[in-house]
Design a protein around this motif. Structure first.
Motif, short mmCIF file in Angstrom:
data_model
loop_
_atom_site.label_atom_id
_atom_site.label_comp_id
_atom_site.label_asym_id
_atom_site.label_seq_id
_atom_site.Cartn_x
_atom_site.Cartn_y
_atom_site.Cartn_z
N UNK A 32 56.39 86.89 55.60
CA UNK A 32 55.26 87.67 56.11
C UNK A 32 55.55 88.18 57.50
N UNK A 33 55.15 89.43 57.77
CA UNK A 33 55.26 89.95 59.13
C UNK A 33 54.18 89.31 60.01
N UNK A 34 54.15 89.69 61.28
CA UNK A 34 53.29 88.99 62.25
C UNK A 34 51.81 89.06 61.87
N UNK A 35 51.34 90.25 61.50
CA UNK A 35 49.91 90.39 61.19
C UNK A 35 49.53 89.65 59.92
N UNK A 36 50.39 89.73 58.89
CA UNK A 36 50.11 89.03 57.65
C UNK A 36 50.19 87.52 57.84
N UNK A 37 51.17 87.06 58.62
CA UNK A 37 51.28 85.62 58.90
C UNK A 37 50.05 85.12 59.64
N UNK A 38 49.55 85.90 60.57
CA UNK A 38 48.35 85.49 61.31
C UNK A 38 47.16 85.35 60.36
N UNK B 20 45.51 81.66 59.85
CA UNK B 20 44.08 81.48 60.16
C UNK B 20 43.36 80.88 58.96
N UNK B 21 43.72 81.32 57.77
CA UNK B 21 43.14 80.77 56.55
C UNK B 21 43.46 79.28 56.43
N UNK B 22 44.69 78.91 56.77
CA UNK B 22 45.09 77.51 56.68
C UNK B 22 44.35 76.64 57.69
N UNK B 23 44.11 77.18 58.87
CA UNK B 23 43.36 76.43 59.88
C UNK B 23 41.93 76.19 59.41
N UNK B 24 41.32 77.20 58.79
CA UNK B 24 39.96 77.04 58.29
C UNK B 24 39.89 76.03 57.15
N UNK B 25 40.96 75.97 56.34
CA UNK B 25 40.95 75.05 55.19
C UNK B 25 41.22 73.61 55.60
N UNK C 198 55.14 82.08 57.58
CA UNK C 198 54.56 82.21 56.25
C UNK C 198 55.63 82.77 55.31
N UNK C 199 55.85 82.03 54.21
CA UNK C 199 56.79 82.42 53.17
C UNK C 199 56.02 82.56 51.86
N UNK C 200 56.26 83.65 51.13
CA UNK C 200 55.53 83.94 49.90
C UNK C 200 56.53 84.02 48.74
N UNK C 201 56.20 83.35 47.64
CA UNK C 201 57.07 83.32 46.47
C UNK C 201 56.30 83.74 45.23
N UNK C 202 56.99 84.39 44.30
CA UNK C 202 56.39 84.82 43.03
C UNK C 202 57.26 84.32 41.89
N UNK C 203 56.62 83.85 40.81
CA UNK C 203 57.35 83.27 39.70
C UNK C 203 57.11 83.96 38.38
N UNK C 204 57.95 83.64 37.41
CA UNK C 204 57.85 84.22 36.07
C UNK C 204 56.61 83.73 35.33
N UNK D 186 53.19 79.88 51.43
CA UNK D 186 53.60 78.63 52.05
C UNK D 186 53.56 78.74 53.57
N UNK D 187 53.06 77.67 54.20
CA UNK D 187 53.21 77.50 55.63
C UNK D 187 54.44 76.63 55.86
#
Length: 508
Positions: free
Chosen positions: A248-254, A258-263, A274-280, A287-288
């Motif tokens: 994720x770039x800076x804005x998407x990671x933020x 922020x979502x993770x802090x709220x959760x 932030x790392x994002x993965x997609x599966x079959x 992921x944080x």
């Protein structure tokens, strides 16, 4: 500036500072006659000079002599200057889009920087199912001085039973600034995708055909296989192959942090990513990760079409929209949109959903729109780096499409005349795509002007074979890397600034 002579304008003048009228004066030169003798000669000249200044001028009023600017000059400049600036801007644009006086497009020549056989010391690696190993994925480091190469099998009859290998090549001065093999990372299954972090050069993520996502800290490269890896929880993609990764770039990671802090109520770390993965299996996991603090936690999971009674798509690729914080307000687009391509040819528009109190057996469904689909497997999708909301997709039947997220049908459909296996946008060129060729006989890589639907004339990208992965880096010089089905890695240097574009090419 040559065209300034053709600028039409009314003649404009202003009065002289001097207020007195003077009679015309004349000047004359008188030359006397001269004589010549055998021993020498002499010439005399007399010259009378006049001046247009009169003594009364020296006694002119002091406020007139010192007044600046002269009366009428400002009015003259206000009338003439806008036209001059407009003409200069037009000339600058003509110089930008016209590299020569010829109307024909200039042919650019790419230089082969390096060519390597990536499996020469392990020729049997990954062999099986009557197939030889291939290059599955490529990724440049943020500085452009390293490239990661994944070697494995492109297809499996049932499940993966082959070992995977990642080879990292680094530029060494002792080798003449060439890429030299520096690190090997082994896996028990094929590594389907590798991805360097776009700004932190030491972070390398990769995913396997068995559904694992792994983070490596290459700062201590000597222990990369011994304690320097973080692995995702087991079963995060149902044990199915991971098809795509994205940092994720800076804005998407933020947004996600922020979502993770709220959760969770946990504080955010300075080096959290932030790392994002997609599966079959039709799922996308966010992921944080933090290599320093050994953090690898799930922020949110998405199940595409999870809210509908339809089969989950076999995800083949995805990409998030690029953020444009400095764009004018009228050009702003949503910064939480992403597009997903499937092996069945579907293109799904999705939007980031904040985490909600969901049952453990359910995940959020981000799909909000379905675009006109390809007829077969979508090989890759990629949002434009310069045009907000514009993305390109290419399918296995050599069909290239350009979409705007604000409309369901494509802006352009281009049927390519050669088979294509992969693609990537060319940085700093808003309408040029790099296409890897399948079953190439002459050109392994082609450049395509998406706006005009025509090939960009580039010489030097030659070779025969099937390109399986491409990666482009614009750190300093523009370098295009292409890996093929025989584990050959070729890297070209491209003078990208010499690619000629017209003003029409900036509009899709």
């Amino acid at each position: 500036m040559s065209s300034l002579s053709g600028y039409d304008s009314d003649a404009i003048g202003f009065e002289s500072v001097s207020q007195s009228k003077r009679l015309e004066t004349s000047t004359s030169t008188q030359t006397s006659e001269y004589g010549e003798s055998g021993v020498g000669s002499q010439t005399n000249f007399t010259k009378d000079c006049g001046s247009t200044a009169s003594p009364s001028d020296l006694n002119a009023q002091e406020d007139v002599l010192k007044e600046y600017p002269p009366p009428g000059l400002n009015a003259f400049l206000r009338k003439v200057l806008p036209g001059v600036l407009e003409q200069l801007d037009q000339n600058d644009r003509e110089m930008l889009y016209n590299s020569s006086d010829s109307d024909e497009e200039e042919t650019v020549t790419a230089k082969l920087f390096q060519e390597m056989k990536t499996n020469k010391d392990t020729p049997g690696l990954g062999s099986g199912d009557h197939q030889l190993a291939s290059i599955l994925s490529l990724s440049w480091s943020s500085a452009g001085n390293s490239i990661a190469v994944s070697i494995g099998q492109t297809q499996h009859e049932r499940w993966c039973e082959h070992e995977g290998l990642i080879r990292v090549y680094t530029v060494r001065r002792t080798a003449g600034d060439k890429l030299v093999h520096s690190i090997d990372i082994t896996e028990k299954n094929c590594v389907t995708v590798v991805k360097y972090h776009p700004s932190v050069a030491a972070l390398l993520a990769y995913a396997t055909s068995s559904g694992e996502v792994v983070l490596c800290n290459l700062r201590d490269s000597g222990n990369v296989n011994e304690g320097m890896q973080l692995t995702s929880p087991a079963g995060c993609h149902g044990g199915r192959s991971v098809s795509a990764l994205l940092w994720a770039d800076a804005s998407l990671a933020h947004m996600f942090l922020t979502m993770q802090i709220q959760n969770t109520g946990k504080r955010r770390g300075a080096s959290d990513q932030i790392l994002i993965s997609a599966g079959s299996d039709g799922t996308i996991n966010v992921w944080q990760v933090n290599a320093n603090l050994k953090i690898f936690e799930n922020v949110v999971s998405y199940a595409l079409n999870g809210s509908k009674k339809v089969p989950a798509p076999d995800i083949s690729c995805f990409d998030f929209i690029k953020s444009y914080p400095l764009r004018p307000s009228e050009e702003k687009v949503a910064d939480d949109v992403f597009v997903v391509g499937s092996k069945a040819g579907g293109l799904l528009l999705c939007r980031v959903k904040t985490a909600q109190p969901l049952l453990e057996s359910k995940m959020a469904d981000p799909v909000y729109d379905v675009l006109d689909s390809h007829g077969t497997c979508v090989l890759d999708v990629a949002f434009s780096l310069q045009r907000p909301g514009i993305f390109a997709s290419v399918s296995i039947d050599s069909e290239l499409r350009v979409y705007d997220i604000n409309q369901g049908s494509p802006l352009k459909v281009i049927c390519l005349d050669t088979p294509v296996s992969c693609m990537s946008w060319l940085p700093n060129n808003p309408c040029v795509l790099v296409l890897g060729q399948a079953r190439a006989e002459k050109h392994l890589v082609r450049l395509l002007n998406v706006s005009g639907g025509r090939a960009v004339p580039v010489e030097g990208l030659t070779g025969a074979g099937t390109v399986t992965a491409v990666a482009v880096n614009q750190s300093g010089s523009c370098r295009i890397a292409a890996g093929d089905s025989e584990c050959n890695l070729r890297i070209w240097e491209l003078p990208a600034r010499r690619i000629r574009l017209s003003p029409e090419d900036l509009e899709f």
